[in-house]
Motif scaffolding. Structure first.
Motif, PDB file in Angstrom:
ATOM      1  N   VAL A 179      -6.834  46.064  92.603  1.00 61.59           N
ATOM      2  CA  VAL A 179      -6.657  45.949  94.049  1.00 61.59           C
ATOM      3  C   VAL A 179      -7.842  46.629  94.701  1.00 61.59           C
ATOM      4  CG1 VAL A 179      -5.252  46.653  96.032  1.00 61.59           C
ATOM      5  CG2 VAL A 179      -4.144  45.880  93.914  1.00 61.59           C
TER       6      VAL A 179
ATOM      7  N   TYR B 144      -6.902  50.777  91.389  1.00 64.21           N
ATOM      8  CA  TYR B 144      -7.286  50.670  92.779  1.00 64.21           C
ATOM      9  C   TYR B 144      -8.732  51.107  92.942  1.00 64.21           C
ATOM     10  CZ  TYR B 144      -2.365  50.229  93.920  1.00 64.21           C
ATOM     11  OH  TYR B 144      -1.080  49.788  94.000  1.00 64.21           O
TER      12      TYR B 144
ATOM     13  N   SER C  35     -11.150  40.893  92.133  1.00 60.02           N
ATOM     14  CA  SER C  35      -9.905  41.575  92.520  1.00 60.02           C
ATOM     15  C   SER C  35      -8.720  40.628  92.452  1.00 60.02           C
ATOM     16  CB  SER C  35     -10.029  42.139  93.942  1.00 60.02           C
ATOM     17  OG  SER C  35     -11.016  43.135  93.975  1.00 60.02           O
TER      18      SER C  35
END
Length: 174
Positions: free
Chosen positions: A113, A138, A173
């Motif tokens: 992400v 992340y 992503s």
């Protein structure tokens, strides 16, 4: 500069003065955005009417535009006299997704992400610990040295040194 270099057309984001300058030099100016500054400041001027002259000045500049290219999700840009709707504009990666993931040291099974707040300049973003609740990696883009407990900070310098661009990270992503 515009006259000296015989610039015949100006394509501009929307600073009002670019339209006034182009008009004065008889160089058409094409604006491109999804908002105008008069639309942004209009609510403030309602609260502070002493600035209404500045708003009128912005509007008079925008009226001089030869064309306004309106991006999606636009606010009120009716101050522009000639408007053409266009699609979103974005760079796209030409690199292989697997190669990008290898460079970022992310395996095929991991989810990535990307959190980006371009130009946040190191201001702490609240509620980032919520990221720890999900089994993903992340990455966050950041200009300064702020650290987030569950995010890997991506610096432009690191990306450049790795042969990657921002659009490559977007491409890989999930």
């Amino acid at each position: 500069y515009i006259s000296r270099n015989q610039i015949s057309i100006i394509v501009s984001d929307i600073p009002p003065l670019s339209f006034a300058i182009g008009h004065r030099l008889r160089s058409p100016v094409i604006g491109i955005s999804n908002f105008s500054w008069n639309w942004i400041y209009e609510p403030y001027v309602k609260s502070f009417p002493e600035y209404s002259e500045i708003l009128r000045f912005m509007e008079s500049c925008y009226e001089k535009a030869a064309l306004f290219l309106r991006l999606p999700f636009a606010g009120d840009v009716s101050v522009f006299l000639a408007i053409k709707d266009i699609p979103l504009i974005a760079r796209s990666s030409r690199k292989d997704r697997n190669r990008i993931r290898n460079t970022l040291n992310i395996n095929d099974r991991e989810k990535l992400v990307l959190i980006t707040f371009g130009g946040s300049h190191g201001k702490q973003i609240k509620n980032m610990p919520v990221c720890s609740q999900y089994p993903v990696r992340y990455f966050i883009t950041e200009n300064a040295g702020t650290q987030y407990p569950y995010c890997e900070v991506l610096k432009n310098v690191w990306l450049k040194n790795a042969g990657l661009e921002f659009e490559d990270v977007v491409h890989t992503s999930d």
